[in-house]
Motif scaffolding. Structure first.
Motif, PDB file in Angstrom:
ATOM      1  N   GLY A 187       0.833  -1.190   0.000  1.00 40.07           N
ATOM      2  CA  GLY A 187       0.000   0.000   0.000  1.00 40.07           C
ATOM      3  C   GLY A 187       0.869   1.242   0.000  1.00 40.07           C
ATOM      4  N   CYS A 188       0.329   2.338  -0.545  1.00 40.06           N
ATOM      5  CA  CYS A 188       1.097   3.586  -0.580  1.00 40.06           C
ATOM      6  C   CYS A 188       0.143   4.770  -0.478  1.00 40.06           C
ATOM      7  CB  CYS A 188       1.930   3.676  -1.861  1.00 40.06           C
ATOM      8  SG  CYS A 188       3.126   5.036  -1.866  1.00 40.06           S
ATOM      9  N   PHE A 189       0.479   5.719   0.388  1.00 45.17           N
ATOM     10  CA  PHE A 189      -0.336   6.928   0.543  1.00 45.17           C
ATOM     11  C   PHE A 189      -0.396   7.676  -0.783  1.00 45.17           C
ATOM     12  CE2 PHE A 189      -0.568  11.444   2.287  1.00 45.17           C
ATOM     13  CZ  PHE A 189      -1.943  11.392   2.465  1.00 45.17           C
ATOM     14  N   ALA A 229       5.841   0.655  12.740  1.00 41.72           N
ATOM     15  CA  ALA A 229       6.282   1.531  11.656  1.00 41.72           C
ATOM     16  C   ALA A 229       7.790   1.726  11.714  1.00 41.72           C
ATOM     17  CB  ALA A 229       5.574   2.872  11.727  1.00 41.72           C
ATOM     18  N   GLU A 230       8.460   1.442  10.612  1.00 42.14           N
ATOM     19  CA  GLU A 230       9.899   1.661  10.495  1.00 42.14           C
ATOM     20  C   GLU A 230      10.148   2.934   9.693  1.00 42.14           C
ATOM     21  OE1 GLU A 230      13.944  -0.333   8.582  1.00 42.14           O
ATOM     22  OE2 GLU A 230      12.068  -1.470   8.610  1.00 42.14           O
ATOM     23  N   ARG A 231      10.886   3.865  10.289  1.00 39.52           N
ATOM     24  CA  ARG A 231      11.183   5.132   9.627  1.00 39.52           C
ATOM     25  C   ARG A 231      12.161   4.909   8.476  1.00 39.52           C
ATOM     26  NH1 ARG A 231      11.649  10.855  11.650  1.00 39.52           N
ATOM     27  NH2 ARG A 231      10.496  10.029  13.429  1.00 39.52           N
ATOM     28  N   LEU A 232      11.789   5.379   7.285  1.00 37.07           N
ATOM     29  CA  LEU A 232      12.643   5.253   6.103  1.00 37.07           C
ATOM     30  C   LEU A 232      13.277   6.576   5.694  1.00 37.07           C
ATOM     31  CD1 LEU A 232      10.386   2.977   3.855  1.00 37.07           C
ATOM     32  CD2 LEU A 232      12.318   2.265   5.270  1.00 37.07           C
ATOM     33  N   ALA A 233      12.568   7.673   5.933  1.00 33.34           N
ATOM     34  CA  ALA A 233      13.075   8.992   5.546  1.00 33.34           C
ATOM     35  C   ALA A 233      12.304  10.050   6.309  1.00 33.34           C
ATOM     36  CB  ALA A 233      12.930   9.209   4.045  1.00 33.34           C
ATOM     37  N   VAL A 288       7.237   6.207   6.647  1.00 34.40           N
ATOM     38  CA  VAL A 288       7.455   4.928   7.318  1.00 34.40           C
ATOM     39  C   VAL A 288       6.926   3.767   6.481  1.00 34.40           C
ATOM     40  CG1 VAL A 288       7.353   6.001   9.602  1.00 34.40           C
ATOM     41  CG2 VAL A 288       5.272   5.030   8.605  1.00 34.40           C
ATOM     42  N   LEU A 289       7.486   2.606   6.750  1.00 32.35           N
ATOM     43  CA  LEU A 289       6.968   1.351   6.204  1.00 32.35           C
ATOM     44  C   LEU A 289       6.240   0.662   7.346  1.00 32.35           C
ATOM     45  CD1 LEU A 289       6.910  -0.497   3.692  1.00 32.35           C
ATOM     46  CD2 LEU A 289       8.898  -1.660   4.632  1.00 32.35           C
ATOM     47  N   ALA A 290       4.926   0.529   7.211  1.00 32.65           N
ATOM     48  CA  ALA A 290       4.095   0.025   8.305  1.00 32.65           C
ATOM     49  C   ALA A 290       3.620  -1.398   8.033  1.00 32.65           C
ATOM     50  CB  ALA A 290       2.890   0.945   8.515  1.00 32.65           C
ATOM     51  N   ARG A 291       3.458  -2.140   9.114  1.00 32.86           N
ATOM     52  CA  ARG A 291       2.891  -3.482   9.061  1.00 32.86           C
ATOM     53  C   ARG A 291       2.203  -3.751  10.383  1.00 32.86           C
ATOM     54  NH1 ARG A 291       5.472  -7.448  11.808  1.00 32.86           N
ATOM     55  NH2 ARG A 291       7.511  -6.983  12.706  1.00 32.86           N
ATOM     56  N   VAL A 292       1.424  -4.834  10.439  1.00 36.54           N
ATOM     57  CA  VAL A 292       0.742  -5.206  11.679  1.00 36.54           C
ATOM     58  C   VAL A 292       1.775  -5.780  12.648  1.00 36.54           C
ATOM     59  CG1 VAL A 292      -1.020  -6.684  12.722  1.00 36.54           C
ATOM     60  CG2 VAL A 292      -1.427  -5.649  10.488  1.00 36.54           C
ATOM     61  N   ALA A 293       1.865  -5.204  13.844  1.00 33.22           N
ATOM     62  CA  ALA A 293       2.899  -5.594  14.797  1.00 33.22           C
ATOM     63  C   ALA A 293       2.769  -7.050  15.229  1.00 33.22           C
ATOM     64  CB  ALA A 293       2.846  -4.677  16.022  1.00 33.22           C
ATOM     65  N   LEU A 308      -4.260  -2.829   6.167  1.00 28.68           N
ATOM     66  CA  LEU A 308      -3.206  -3.561   6.882  1.00 28.68           C
ATOM     67  C   LEU A 308      -3.817  -4.421   7.992  1.00 28.68           C
ATOM     68  CD1 LEU A 308      -0.458  -0.793   7.259  1.00 28.68           C
ATOM     69  CD2 LEU A 308      -0.166  -2.969   6.066  1.00 28.68           C
ATOM     70  N   LEU A 309      -4.691  -3.838   8.768  1.00 29.43           N
ATOM     71  CA  LEU A 309      -5.263  -4.544   9.918  1.00 29.43           C
ATOM     72  C   LEU A 309      -6.193  -5.672   9.504  1.00 29.43           C
ATOM     73  CD1 LEU A 309      -5.926  -1.423  12.167  1.00 29.43           C
ATOM     74  CD2 LEU A 309      -4.232  -3.222  12.582  1.00 29.43           C
ATOM     75  N   SER A 310      -6.784  -5.577   8.317  1.00 29.62           N
ATOM     76  CA  SER A 310      -7.674  -6.640   7.834  1.00 29.62           C
ATOM     77  C   SER A 310      -6.915  -7.730   7.092  1.00 29.62           C
ATOM     78  CB  SER A 310      -8.747  -6.052   6.920  1.00 29.62           C
ATOM     79  OG  SER A 310      -8.175  -5.583   5.707  1.00 29.62           O
ATOM     80  N   GLY A 311      -5.623  -7.497   6.833  1.00 32.50           N
ATOM     81  CA  GLY A 311      -4.826  -8.504   6.142  1.00 32.50           C
ATOM     82  C   GLY A 311      -4.826  -8.368   4.633  1.00 32.50           C
ATOM     83  N   VAL A 312      -5.501  -7.355   4.092  1.00 28.61           N
ATOM     84  CA  VAL A 312      -5.488  -7.150   2.640  1.00 28.61           C
ATOM     85  C   VAL A 312      -4.091  -6.743   2.180  1.00 28.61           C
ATOM     86  CG1 VAL A 312      -6.401  -5.719   0.761  1.00 28.61           C
ATOM     87  CG2 VAL A 312      -7.932  -6.560   2.556  1.00 28.61           C
ATOM     88  N   LEU A 313      -3.403  -5.943   2.988  1.00 28.93           N
ATOM     89  CA  LEU A 313      -2.029  -5.525   2.719  1.00 28.93           C
ATOM     90  C   LEU A 313      -1.102  -6.091   3.785  1.00 28.93           C
ATOM     91  CD1 LEU A 313      -2.595  -1.707   2.041  1.00 28.93           C
ATOM     92  CD2 LEU A 313      -2.278  -3.496   0.314  1.00 28.93           C
ATOM     93  N   GLU A 314       0.120  -6.382   3.398  1.00 29.40           N
ATOM     94  CA  GLU A 314       1.129  -6.771   4.397  1.00 29.40           C
ATOM     95  C   GLU A 314       2.007  -5.590   4.774  1.00 29.40           C
ATOM     96  OE1 GLU A 314       4.391 -10.261   5.417  1.00 29.40           O
ATOM     97  OE2 GLU A 314       3.506 -10.164   3.420  1.00 29.40           O
ATOM     98  N   LEU A 315       2.241  -4.693   3.834  1.00 25.19           N
ATOM     99  CA  LEU A 315       3.091  -3.532   4.063  1.00 25.19           C
ATOM    100  C   LEU A 315       2.445  -2.298   3.451  1.00 25.19           C
ATOM    101  CD1 LEU A 315       6.577  -5.017   3.049  1.00 25.19           C
ATOM    102  CD2 LEU A 315       5.761  -4.629   5.386  1.00 25.19           C
TER     103      LEU A 315
END
Length: 303
Positions: free
Chosen positions: A99-101, A160-164, A272-277, A139-146
């Motif tokens: 997914g991407c904003f 969330a991992e900070r990328l920039a 950030v690159l986000a995923r379900v913790a 993300l929370l429903s599992g449709v996206l992994e990242l």
């Protein structure tokens, strides 16, 4: 809790199809087999995973949504294990949905996807753009992994991992008198008409930059479209504040734009690159995360 992968597949199929009958048709198996699988899983968990709504089918409960997210992750891992057993030594393969904003997507997603697939040709990278709230829900429903997002009001269940870090800047028409300046102060901008990116969380963020200085922006135009905003600025309707920097200085209508930094700039927005913790990432996701770190580290100021 005892369950089989088949039961998990049936449960996910019901959630995706919206009813047991539709899931049975999709999987070409009997409805009683799916009903029994779902009932067994609910007994094991001690809770209901679906709300039965007459004439509307089945809707996941809160417990169901949480379990489905983990079930999908487990099924993906099972697929990876099976693939590894079939093709040891052949490298990574399979699909990954990112997914991407919406404002980040046109600037970063094409180059990122192309570069990643060049290094990992066995992984089919799919993607979808959306709003911050919509992508978090996916993300929370599992449709996206990242998902690539801004760190703005993220759900606490996400990691969330900070990328920039993307500092805010001022976007002006090339003919604007302020375009001759090296930098601009929020105090002088507050007196001028502003074109506001009117997206949830984004509009609050840009307004907060002024409020932190005891100021209030004079919003003259609002739009949820990133490119319409640039065209409005280029046509002289006002200035805008943005974080993402396109590689071109032209709006869609051909008007020329300039970017100027803020004097005494506030902290930037974290990309950030986000995923379900709570979900264990697949190897495909780990490979992409590692690649994304290097990609944005190299991108630097072009973000």
């Amino acid at each position: 809790m005892n369950f089989t992968l088949r039961q998990l597949r049936y449960l996910c199929a019901v959630a995706e199809a919206g009813s047991i009958a539709a899931a049975a048709q999709r999987l070409a198996i009997s409805q009683p087999a799916i009903s029994a699988a779902v009932a067994q899983l609910e007994r094991e968990a001690g809770t209901s995973f679906f709300l039965r709504q007459p004439a509307q089918g089945l809707a996941p409960t809160e417990a169901g949504r949480a379990f489905l997210a983990r079930a999908r992750g487990l099924l993906e891992h099972a697929e990876e294990v099976g693939g590894a057993a079939r093709s040891l030594g052949e490298g990574s393969s399979g699909s990954l949905t990112l997914g991407c904003f919406s404002t980040l997507a046109p600037v970063h997603l094409p180059r990122l996807a192309k570069a990643f697939q060049a290094t990992q040709p066995g992984i089919e990278l799919d993607f979808r753009e959306g709003s911050l709230d919509g992508l978090q829900a996916d993300l929370l429903s599992g449709v996206l992994e990242l998902a690539l997002l801004y760190d703005l009001d993220l759900d606490r269940r996400l990691e969330a991992e900070r990328l920039a870090e993307l500092p805010p800047y001022v976007l002006l028409a090339a003919g604007d008198p302020l375009a001759a300046r090296d930098s601009l102060d929020l105090a002088e901008l507050a007196e001028r008409p502003m074109v506001l990116l009117d997206l949830p969380h984004s509009r609050e963020y840009f307004r907060s930059l002024f409020l932190a200085r005891g100021l209030e922006p004079r919003v003259a135009r609002r739009t949820a479209s990133y490119e319409l905003l640039r065209a409005l600025v280029g046509s002289g309707f006002g200035y805008a504040l943005l974080n993402v920097r396109p590689a071109t200085d032209r709006a869609y209508d051909g008007s020329r734009l300039v970017q100027r930094p803020l004097a005494d700039p506030p902290p930037g927005l974290a990309l950030v690159l986000a995923r379900v913790a709570a979900a264990r990432p697949t190897r495909r996701a780990l490979l992409f995360a590692d690649f994304a770190r290097g990609f944005f580290a190299t991108a630097g100021a072009t973000c």
